[in-house]
Motif scaffolding. Sequence first.
Motif, PDB file in Angstrom:
ATOM      1  N   THR A  76      30.978  57.101  36.111  1.00 38.65           N
ATOM      2  CA  THR A  76      31.956  56.019  35.994  1.00 38.65           C
ATOM      3  C   THR A  76      31.271  54.676  36.187  1.00 38.65           C
ATOM      4  OG1 THR A  76      33.732  57.418  36.863  1.00 38.65           O
ATOM      5  CG2 THR A  76      34.082  55.045  36.966  1.00 38.65           C
ATOM      6  N   VAL A  77      31.727  53.683  35.442  1.00 35.14           N
ATOM      7  CA  VAL A  77      31.302  52.299  35.646  1.00 35.14           C
ATOM      8  C   VAL A  77      32.557  51.451  35.770  1.00 35.14           C
ATOM      9  CG1 VAL A  77      30.081  50.311  34.720  1.00 35.14           C
ATOM     10  CG2 VAL A  77      29.149  52.606  34.376  1.00 35.14           C
ATOM     11  N   ASP A  78      32.675  50.718  36.885  1.00 34.00           N
ATOM     12  CA  ASP A  78      33.796  49.809  37.113  1.00 34.00           C
ATOM     13  C   ASP A  78      33.317  48.374  36.974  1.00 34.00           C
ATOM     14  OD1 ASP A  78      35.438  51.976  37.778  1.00 34.00           O
ATOM     15  OD2 ASP A  78      34.793  51.897  39.870  1.00 34.00           O
ATOM     16  N   TYR A  79      34.142  47.562  36.333  1.00 33.48           N
ATOM     17  CA  TYR A  79      33.884  46.124  36.286  1.00 33.48           C
ATOM     18  C   TYR A  79      34.994  45.433  37.069  1.00 33.48           C
ATOM     19  CZ  TYR A  79      33.772  41.291  34.670  1.00 33.48           C
ATOM     20  OH  TYR A  79      33.742  39.929  34.621  1.00 33.48           O
ATOM     21  N   ALA A  80      34.606  44.650  38.064  1.00 32.44           N
ATOM     22  CA  ALA A  80      35.582  43.974  38.921  1.00 32.44           C
ATOM     23  C   ALA A  80      35.422  42.467  38.819  1.00 32.44           C
ATOM     24  CB  ALA A  80      35.414  44.413  40.369  1.00 32.44           C
ATOM     25  N   ARG A  81      36.564  41.803  38.835  1.00 29.69           N
ATOM     26  CA  ARG A  81      36.568  40.335  38.899  1.00 29.69           C
ATOM     27  C   ARG A  81      37.580  39.913  39.959  1.00 29.69           C
ATOM     28  NH1 ARG A  81      37.969  36.679  33.707  1.00 29.69           N
ATOM     29  NH2 ARG A  81      39.988  37.678  34.021  1.00 29.69           N
ATOM     30  N   VAL A  82      37.090  39.209  40.971  1.00 29.49           N
ATOM     31  CA  VAL A  82      37.920  38.788  42.100  1.00 29.49           C
ATOM     32  C   VAL A  82      37.818  37.283  42.257  1.00 29.49           C
ATOM     33  CG1 VAL A  82      38.283  38.997  44.589  1.00 29.49           C
ATOM     34  CG2 VAL A  82      37.609  41.006  43.258  1.00 29.49           C
ATOM     35  N   LYS A  83      38.959  36.632  42.435  1.00 22.99           N
ATOM     36  CA  LYS A  83      38.998  35.187  42.644  1.00 22.99           C
ATOM     37  C   LYS A  83      39.651  34.890  43.987  1.00 22.99           C
ATOM     38  CE  LYS A  83      39.183  33.880  37.752  1.00 22.99           C
ATOM     39  NZ  LYS A  83      39.943  33.147  36.703  1.00 22.99           N
ATOM     40  N   ILE A  84      39.025  33.971  44.745  1.00 22.85           N
ATOM     41  CA  ILE A  84      39.525  33.585  46.059  1.00 22.85           C
ATOM     42  C   ILE A  84      39.526  32.054  46.114  1.00 22.85           C
ATOM     43  CG2 ILE A  84      39.250  33.822  48.552  1.00 22.85           C
ATOM     44  CD1 ILE A  84      37.395  36.212  47.986  1.00 22.85           C
ATOM     45  N   LYS A  85      40.660  31.460  46.468  1.00 18.47           N
ATOM     46  CA  LYS A  85      40.727  29.998  46.515  1.00 18.47           C
ATOM     47  C   LYS A  85      41.402  29.539  47.802  1.00 18.47           C
ATOM     48  CE  LYS A  85      41.760  25.957  43.670  1.00 18.47           C
ATOM     49  NZ  LYS A  85      40.360  25.542  43.634  1.00 18.47           N
ATOM     50  N   TYR A  86      40.789  28.537  48.426  1.00 19.07           N
ATOM     51  CA  TYR A  86      41.313  27.969  49.675  1.00 19.07           C
ATOM     52  C   TYR A  86      41.975  26.622  49.395  1.00 19.07           C
ATOM     53  CZ  TYR A  86      41.396  25.749  54.293  1.00 19.07           C
ATOM     54  OH  TYR A  86      41.786  25.105  55.443  1.00 19.07           O
TER      55      TYR A  86
END
Length: 480
Positions: A76-86
């Motif tokens: 398996t190959v997972d591609y993740a994109r996470v955004k965090i904003k303060y």
Amino acid sequence: MNNKKQQVQAVLGLAILGGLMIAAPVYAGGFATPTYGAQGWGRAFGGGSLFKDDPSAAYNNPAAMAFIDHTVVEQTVDYARVKIKYKGDAYDYKGDPTSSSVIDPNTGIPTSTPRTGNGGQAGFTAWLPTGFAVIPLNERFVLGLSAVVPQGMKSTWDPEWKGRDFAVDTKIETVGVTGSLSFKVNDEFSIGGGAIVQHSSGFVSQNVDLLAAAALSPGLGGAAFPSGVGHALMRVKVDNTSVGWFAGVVWKPTLKDTVGLNYHAKIKNKMDGKYNIYADEGSRSLMTDINPIFGKTLVAQAYPGLNLYPDGANASTQLDIPANAAIDWVHVFDDRLTLGASAMWTQWSSFKDLTLKSDGSTIVSIPYKYRNVWMLSLGGDYKLTNDWTVRAGVANDQTPTRNSTRDPRIPDGDRWFASLGLSYAVRAVPGLTLDGAYSRQFVQEVKLKTQNVDRLGGARLDGKVDSKGEVVSLSASYAF
């Protein structure tokens, strides 16, 4: 089964898993990461690994392997994109807005400039490979192999953002190789267990406001030093190899129902490495020059028994891997529809603080006081044709963080997973199945009202963090 055929299949499984030792994190609550193929992601982990012929049982619940009667290998190959904003404000130890010093070219005198940046999009993109192999040895015993990333988290903020005294870069990652064995007691009951050898690594960088920290230290009696003067960026890198164990049981009370319990034990994990400090000339002198009044450096006077070395020194921290337990249930309605539900408990209360030491002296101890949490999942498969299967699922994952100790390193909140998946059995290559899944994470906006420890300058944040994430998962599995 023919012994020679078993050997070939085992070697094939190991060869596939052997290429999976470089990974990046895909995060859930705290710094845990789901350990499934695309099928599991498509169901939002509902039913765990109890669905028919799911090779992720090799790690998640080894007892379930007993009901797989042929060798299955999956990558398996997972591609993740996470955004965090303060969004919010930051204040120094005196209650003034945080600032950075700028040297006036005409006078040579440091002046303060307010920090205004909110840190940008402090998230990440990452690729995560995972692999499983299930190999029946005879009618009762089944061998399992896997390469997994059970823990991982990353956040990257702009170096000059207003909260740089709390965090700039943070990365936590654990990569493990496992071996497991299941025993089929009878057609209704099985047991299994396994071991994991894992390598954990951590990387942290953040600004240390040396003068502000000195002003708060009892060693200087509350001297009124300014904040935001100078720049000292501390970078810490540590790692460790440790061993743990896991076990499970599976019961089939009816021909249509399967129930499983699994437990992954806590792993003690002392990580060692180095720290370095990258400082301007003024901050460097605070750590190296003997002050004529104190007869030692300002840092040594502020913290008796401790001296920070800008050129680096040994570092160590205890970052144990928490125990978790889960109960899974799968019900087969008919030849087309199967549904599953899961409840997983994680003992995050074992993570009380992050304490960094150097040669026996505590550099800093940051309280976290995580709490135990639950993740609840529901998902299922619907077989459209003999070749195509669709799946969907939802999950609710509690955060172990607390409002009083949450910081920008892991600005976690409760989250919902909403997932869709699709499988295709390739007719041209019997035994080959391709799976894909898309999972969207809806993370609760959380407060970031916290004050830094004195040794890091006592700065304070008053704001909110908004996060969101998505994962695309692709798997290829082959049944011998």
